[in-house]
Enzyme design. Structure first.
Site, PDB file in Angstrom:
ATOM      1  N   TRP A   4       0.807  -1.229   0.000  1.00 44.94           N
ATOM      2  CA  TRP A   4       0.000   0.000   0.000  1.00 44.94           C
ATOM      3  C   TRP A   4       0.835   1.271   0.000  1.00 44.94           C
ATOM      4  O   TRP A   4       0.363   2.312  -0.413  1.00 44.94           O
ATOM      5  CB  TRP A   4      -0.940   0.006   1.212  1.00 44.94           C
ATOM      6  CG  TRP A   4      -0.234  -0.338   2.469  1.00 44.94           C
ATOM      7  CD1 TRP A   4      -0.133  -1.589   3.010  1.00 44.94           C
ATOM      8  CD2 TRP A   4       0.527   0.531   3.297  1.00 44.94           C
ATOM      9  NE1 TRP A   4       0.638  -1.541   4.139  1.00 44.94           N
ATOM     10  CE2 TRP A   4       1.057  -0.258   4.342  1.00 44.94           C
ATOM     11  CE3 TRP A   4       0.816   1.898   3.269  1.00 44.94           C
ATOM     12  CZ2 TRP A   4       1.858   0.269   5.340  1.00 44.94           C
ATOM     13  CZ3 TRP A   4       1.606   2.423   4.261  1.00 44.94           C
ATOM     14  CH2 TRP A   4       2.117   1.616   5.285  1.00 44.94           C
ATOM     15  N   ASN A   5       2.076   1.168   0.503  1.00 43.22           N
ATOM     16  CA  ASN A   5       2.833   2.428   0.588  1.00 43.22           C
ATOM     17  C   ASN A   5       3.491   2.738  -0.749  1.00 43.22           C
ATOM     18  O   ASN A   5       4.095   1.857  -1.351  1.00 43.22           O
ATOM     19  CB  ASN A   5       3.860   2.369   1.721  1.00 43.22           C
ATOM     20  CG  ASN A   5       4.965   1.372   1.458  1.00 43.22           C
ATOM     21  OD1 ASN A   5       4.688   0.279   1.013  1.00 43.22           O
ATOM     22  ND2 ASN A   5       6.184   1.730   1.715  1.00 43.22           N
ATOM     23  N   LYS A  20      -1.263  -6.051  -9.373  1.00 44.00           N
ATOM     24  CA  LYS A  20      -2.217  -6.210  -8.269  1.00 44.00           C
ATOM     25  C   LYS A  20      -1.928  -5.142  -7.218  1.00 44.00           C
ATOM     26  O   LYS A  20      -0.857  -5.118  -6.626  1.00 44.00           O
ATOM     27  CB  LYS A  20      -2.116  -7.595  -7.631  1.00 44.00           C
ATOM     28  CG  LYS A  20      -3.166  -7.790  -6.542  1.00 44.00           C
ATOM     29  CD  LYS A  20      -2.663  -8.675  -5.427  1.00 44.00           C
ATOM     30  CE  LYS A  20      -3.505  -8.642  -4.185  1.00 44.00           C
ATOM     31  NZ  LYS A  20      -3.625  -7.333  -3.521  1.00 44.00           N
ATOM     32  N   GLY A  61       5.986  -7.868   2.353  1.00 42.27           N
ATOM     33  CA  GLY A  61       6.657  -8.423   3.527  1.00 42.27           C
ATOM     34  C   GLY A  61       7.181  -9.840   3.279  1.00 42.27           C
ATOM     35  O   GLY A  61       6.690 -10.541   2.403  1.00 42.27           O
ATOM     36  N   GLU A 101      11.257  -7.598  -3.428  1.00 41.81           N
ATOM     37  CA  GLU A 101      11.693  -6.405  -2.690  1.00 41.81           C
ATOM     38  C   GLU A 101      10.957  -6.436  -1.368  1.00 41.81           C
ATOM     39  O   GLU A 101       9.772  -6.139  -1.307  1.00 41.81           O
ATOM     40  CB  GLU A 101      11.302  -5.133  -3.454  1.00 41.81           C
ATOM     41  CG  GLU A 101      11.978  -4.956  -4.784  1.00 41.81           C
ATOM     42  CD  GLU A 101      13.434  -4.588  -4.647  1.00 41.81           C
ATOM     43  OE1 GLU A 101      13.880  -4.266  -3.522  1.00 41.81           O
ATOM     44  OE2 GLU A 101      14.132  -4.646  -5.665  1.00 41.81           O
ATOM     45  N   LEU A 102      11.660  -6.815  -0.308  1.00 40.80           N
ATOM     46  CA  LEU A 102      10.952  -7.029   0.959  1.00 40.80           C
ATOM     47  C   LEU A 102      11.306  -5.923   1.954  1.00 40.80           C
ATOM     48  O   LEU A 102      11.753  -4.855   1.560  1.00 40.80           O
ATOM     49  CB  LEU A 102      11.276  -8.422   1.484  1.00 40.80           C
ATOM     50  CG  LEU A 102      11.077  -9.528   0.432  1.00 40.80           C
ATOM     51  CD1 LEU A 102      11.392 -10.887   0.999  1.00 40.80           C
ATOM     52  CD2 LEU A 102       9.671  -9.504  -0.130  1.00 40.80           C
ATOM     53  N   CYS A 127      10.216   1.077   3.341  1.00 41.40           N
ATOM     54  CA  CYS A 127      11.016  -0.152   3.441  1.00 41.40           C
ATOM     55  C   CYS A 127      12.448   0.177   3.835  1.00 41.40           C
ATOM     56  O   CYS A 127      13.131  -0.650   4.419  1.00 41.40           O
ATOM     57  CB  CYS A 127      10.979  -0.897   2.120  1.00 41.40           C
ATOM     58  SG  CYS A 127      11.432   0.114   0.733  1.00 41.40           S
ATOM     59  N   GLU A 139      10.790  -5.478  12.009  1.00 39.40           N
ATOM     60  CA  GLU A 139      10.409  -4.325  11.188  1.00 39.40           C
ATOM     61  C   GLU A 139       9.068  -3.816  11.699  1.00 39.40           C
ATOM     62  O   GLU A 139       8.115  -4.574  11.815  1.00 39.40           O
ATOM     63  CB  GLU A 139      10.274  -4.733   9.722  1.00 39.40           C
ATOM     64  CG  GLU A 139       9.973  -3.525   8.858  1.00 39.40           C
ATOM     65  CD  GLU A 139       9.637  -3.866   7.411  1.00 39.40           C
ATOM     66  OE1 GLU A 139       8.964  -4.870   7.174  1.00 39.40           O
ATOM     67  OE2 GLU A 139      10.052  -3.091   6.533  1.00 39.40           O
TER      68      GLU A 139
HETATM   69  P1  NDP Z   1       2.219  -7.577   2.386  1.00 34.02           P
HETATM   70  O1  NDP Z   1       3.295  -8.568   2.164  1.00 34.02           O
HETATM   71  O2  NDP Z   1       1.168  -7.873   3.390  1.00 34.02           O
HETATM   72  O3  NDP Z   1       1.432  -7.285   1.019  1.00 34.02           O
HETATM   73  C1  NDP Z   1       2.093  -6.976  -0.176  1.00 34.02           C
HETATM   74  C2  NDP Z   1       1.215  -7.319  -1.362  1.00 34.02           C
HETATM   75  O4  NDP Z   1       1.074  -8.743  -1.460  1.00 34.02           O
HETATM   76  C3  NDP Z   1      -0.207  -6.759  -1.235  1.00 34.02           C
HETATM   77  O5  NDP Z   1      -0.675  -6.375  -2.517  1.00 34.02           O
HETATM   78  C4  NDP Z   1      -0.968  -7.971  -0.728  1.00 34.02           C
HETATM   79  O6  NDP Z   1      -2.345  -7.913  -0.975  1.00 34.02           O
HETATM   80  C5  NDP Z   1      -0.305  -9.075  -1.536  1.00 34.02           C
HETATM   81  N1  NDP Z   1      -0.562 -10.413  -1.031  1.00 34.02           N
HETATM   82  C6  NDP Z   1      -0.991 -10.791   0.201  1.00 34.02           C
HETATM   83  N2  NDP Z   1      -1.090 -12.153   0.276  1.00 34.02           N
HETATM   84  C7  NDP Z   1      -0.720 -12.639  -0.930  1.00 34.02           C
HETATM   85  C8  NDP Z   1      -0.593 -13.949  -1.488  1.00 34.02           C
HETATM   86  N3  NDP Z   1      -0.901 -15.047  -0.789  1.00 34.02           N
HETATM   87  N4  NDP Z   1      -0.156 -14.067  -2.752  1.00 34.02           N
HETATM   88  C9  NDP Z   1       0.183 -12.973  -3.475  1.00 34.02           C
HETATM   89  N5  NDP Z   1       0.065 -11.710  -3.020  1.00 34.02           N
HETATM   90  C10 NDP Z   1      -0.365 -11.529  -1.762  1.00 34.02           C
HETATM   91  O7  NDP Z   1       2.938  -6.217   2.723  1.00 34.02           O
HETATM   92  P2  NDP Z   1       2.298  -4.878   3.276  1.00 34.02           P
HETATM   93  O8  NDP Z   1       1.178  -4.430   2.416  1.00 34.02           O
HETATM   94  O9  NDP Z   1       2.087  -5.012   4.723  1.00 34.02           O
HETATM   95  O10 NDP Z   1       3.513  -3.861   2.976  1.00 34.02           O
HETATM   96  C11 NDP Z   1       4.525  -3.641   3.869  1.00 34.02           C
HETATM   97  C12 NDP Z   1       5.748  -4.482   3.548  1.00 34.02           C
HETATM   98  O11 NDP Z   1       6.252  -4.154   2.265  1.00 34.02           O
HETATM   99  C13 NDP Z   1       6.863  -4.188   4.521  1.00 34.02           C
HETATM  100  O12 NDP Z   1       7.533  -5.355   4.913  1.00 34.02           O
HETATM  101  C14 NDP Z   1       7.767  -3.295   3.710  1.00 34.02           C
HETATM  102  O13 NDP Z   1       9.088  -3.226   4.162  1.00 34.02           O
HETATM  103  C15 NDP Z   1       7.654  -3.884   2.355  1.00 34.02           C
HETATM  104  N6  NDP Z   1       8.084  -2.921   1.345  1.00 34.02           N
HETATM  105  C16 NDP Z   1       9.242  -3.155   0.658  1.00 34.02           C
HETATM  106  C17 NDP Z   1       9.707  -2.228  -0.277  1.00 34.02           C
HETATM  107  C18 NDP Z   1      10.933  -2.486  -1.082  1.00 34.02           C
HETATM  108  O14 NDP Z   1      11.071  -1.883  -2.151  1.00 34.02           O
HETATM  109  N7  NDP Z   1      11.853  -3.323  -0.659  1.00 34.02           N
HETATM  110  C19 NDP Z   1       8.990  -0.976  -0.511  1.00 34.02           C
HETATM  111  C20 NDP Z   1       7.796  -0.837   0.270  1.00 34.02           C
HETATM  112  C21 NDP Z   1       7.382  -1.789   1.152  1.00 34.02           C
HETATM  113  P3  NDP Z   1      -3.310  -7.356   0.176  1.00 34.02           P
HETATM  114  O15 NDP Z   1      -2.849  -5.981   0.491  1.00 34.02           O
HETATM  115  O16 NDP Z   1      -4.627  -7.396  -0.470  1.00 34.02           O
HETATM  116  O17 NDP Z   1      -3.154  -8.299   1.350  1.00 34.02           O
END
Ligand code: NDP
Length: 494
Positions: free
Chosen positions: A154-155, A178, A232, A253-254, A287, A386
């Protein structure tokens, strides 16, 4: 209260509802109220989007464009993002709580990511190889890798999408994006620019829905050849398992638990600004948040004093207000988790230097104040986990070896900052840090020109730079027999 705004998703060039009509709410984190609704895609919707992308790549006009023509469409997309940046920024701010002045600046810069990749479209070259066989010409051809599933959190949705969509399109692929269930609105508005950029139907679809079924169906789809995921580590494990069934290529990219290493010889003002930008910018929901300050004993008191003095004056409020410096967290769940981890850290011996509570003047929305905790050990929860919020853990060190040991004492490895006026020491420490990005005497700088990605639990693969475009291609090796003689009979020994 105004009626919530209603969004549709983009599949195969049309703005549509989910097949079963299901919808999800989007909550404005500054008020805690539903301000928009959007479709909850089913596995069937995902299948339609992926098949449309596959058709567009194999039979559609997109497949027949020259690389230069493709690049022009990607450039146009960047132009449109720049033109519409103010509107998209406002929507992203309402939807996610990120400050308007941050979303404005970021989305204007997003255009540069499309422009950079547009320029690369017709610079993706193969090679002729100095082959070790007579009468043979061998060349390599770089082809689009196939249908790409781009999954973003979302961010910074538009920014994180651009990191994937720009190079994927430049390389000739079709993409299903997505959006996150939290704050998808700016991406759904962005979807309306695709057609204006002249990109044919099906080449880019933008879908919304829950991780399961929507994200799961997308990453498990047999026609998806490449998954680009930001999110994540726990979700990433599901993604990798799903993609493995079809041998899709994955980049991840986590998150991060990024250290800022501050030496006593560093410039105090510069270091304090780096620390504040690193952890309180975007309310720490980044992140690359510099969430662990690793500071030389001799500097600790004066640096903390400076950081805390400034943090106390941070103006917390409505993210749409240009004077606001820190907005709310994106979700209620995040707020609850941060409160819990901070309480556990303090109970385990962390010294609360600042904050640790919701700001008294904000009586609604998911606000949390700037928080600084000095930690006697690296084993405390706020040091290890985190948090994705404005919480700075502080650890002291006595010498360079201890600084490096503490900085590397994490499973993550996305970013790191080093503050010192000793150039050689800065480079020495940089070489020893286990981290995909290192900033020396600065923090949080990004550019389309620079590769970005992590080590360890922060994922693998790089976004940005030339290598990202190549990562959306695959290599075909072509052997051409130049001899006028027939091939030798393979069963006749010579
Ligand atoms: P999530 O891992 O919860 O969600 C990320 C995406 O994956 C969302 O679109 C989510 O959908 C989707 N998703 C959830 N479950 C599944 C599945 N089973 N299969 C495929 N896709 C799925 O992360 P957050 O939204 O909580 O975001 C925060 C995380 O992202 C933090 O760990 C942050 O550090 C990381 N991040 C990393 C960055 C980078 O460039 N390295 C940049 C920004 C953030 P839904 O939202 O509908 O659950």
């Amino acid at each position: 209260m105004a009626e919530p705004k209603s969004y549709r998703m983009l599949i195969d060039g049309a703005l549509v509802e989910a097949a079963d009509g299901a919808r999800l709410d989007s909550i404005n984190p500054a008020t805690g109220e539903v301000w928009a609704t959007f479709p909850a895609a089913t596995a069937g919707d995902v299948d339609r989007a992926v098949r449309a992308a596959h058709r567009a790549m194999t039979a559609g006009p997109w497949a027949r464009l020259t690389a230069t023509q493709r690049g022009k469409h990607v450039r146009r997309l960047g132009d449109l993002v720049a033109e519409h940046a103010d509107r998209k920024a406002e929507v992203e701010t309402i939807d996610t709580g990120k400050l308007l002045r941050e979303t404005r600046g970021q989305i204007k810069y997003v255009a540069e990511f499309y422009h950079y990749n547009a320029g690369l479209a017709d610079k993706i070259e193969g090679a002729t190889l100095p082959i070790d066989k007579p009468d043979m010409l061998v060349m390599t051809v770089r082809e689009p890798i196939g249908v790409v599933a781009a999954i973003v959190p979302w961010n910074s949705q538009l920014f994180l999408t651009a990191l994937k969509l720009g190079p994927a399109l430049a390389a000739g692929n079709a993409v299903v994006v997505k959006a996150s269930e939290h704050g998808p609105a700016s991406l759904l508005e962005f979807a309306q620019l695709i057609e204006q950029a002249g990109i044919p139907p099906g080449v880019v679809s933008v879908i919304t829905g829950l991780g399961d079924p929507c994200g799961k169906a997308l990453t498990s789809h047999p026609l998806v050849a490449r998954v680009a995921f930001t999110g994540g580590p726990e979700t990433a494990r599901h993604v990798v398992r799903n993609a493995a069934d079809n041998f899709a290529h994955v980049t991840l990219e986590l998150g991060g638990k990024s250290p800022i290493v501050a030496f006593a010889d560093a410039d105090l003002d510069n270091t304090a600004n780096g620390v504040i930008a690193g952890i309180f910018g975007a309310s720490g929901q980044s992140c690359v948040a510099g969430s662990r300050l690793i500071v030389e004993d001799r500097l600790c008191e004066s640096l903390l004093k400076r950081v805390v003095e400034r943090a106390k004056t941070i103006k917390i409020g409505d993210p749409l207000d240009a004077a606001t410096e820190m907005g709310p967290l994106c979700t209620r769940g995040q707020l609850d988790r941060i409160q819990e981890v901070v309480a556990k850290t303090v109970a385990a011996g962390g010294r609360l230097v600042l904050g640790g509570e919701r700001p008294a003047h904000m009586n609604r929305g998911w606000y949390y104040g700037p928080t600084v905790i000095e930690c006697p050990s690296a084993e405390l929860p706020a040091v290890e986990q985190e948090l994705f919020g404005p919480v700075l853990s502080v650890l002291r060190f006595k010498d360079e070896d201890e600084a490096v040991r503490l900085a590397n004492d994490t499973n993550y490895g996305l970013a790191a900052g080093i503050f010192t006026n000793d150039g050689a020491k800065g480079l020495r420490v940089m070489k020893r840090l286990r981290s995909g990005v290192v900033w020396i005497n600065t923090y949080r700088a990004v550019s389309p020109i620079v590769p970005f990605g992590g080590y360890g639990r922060s994922g693998y693969g790089r976004e940005g730079g030339v290598e990202a475009v190549l990562d959306y291609t695959r290599t075909k090796s072509v052997w051409i027999n130049l001899s006028s003689q027939p091939m030798a009979d393979p069963f006749v020994l010579r």
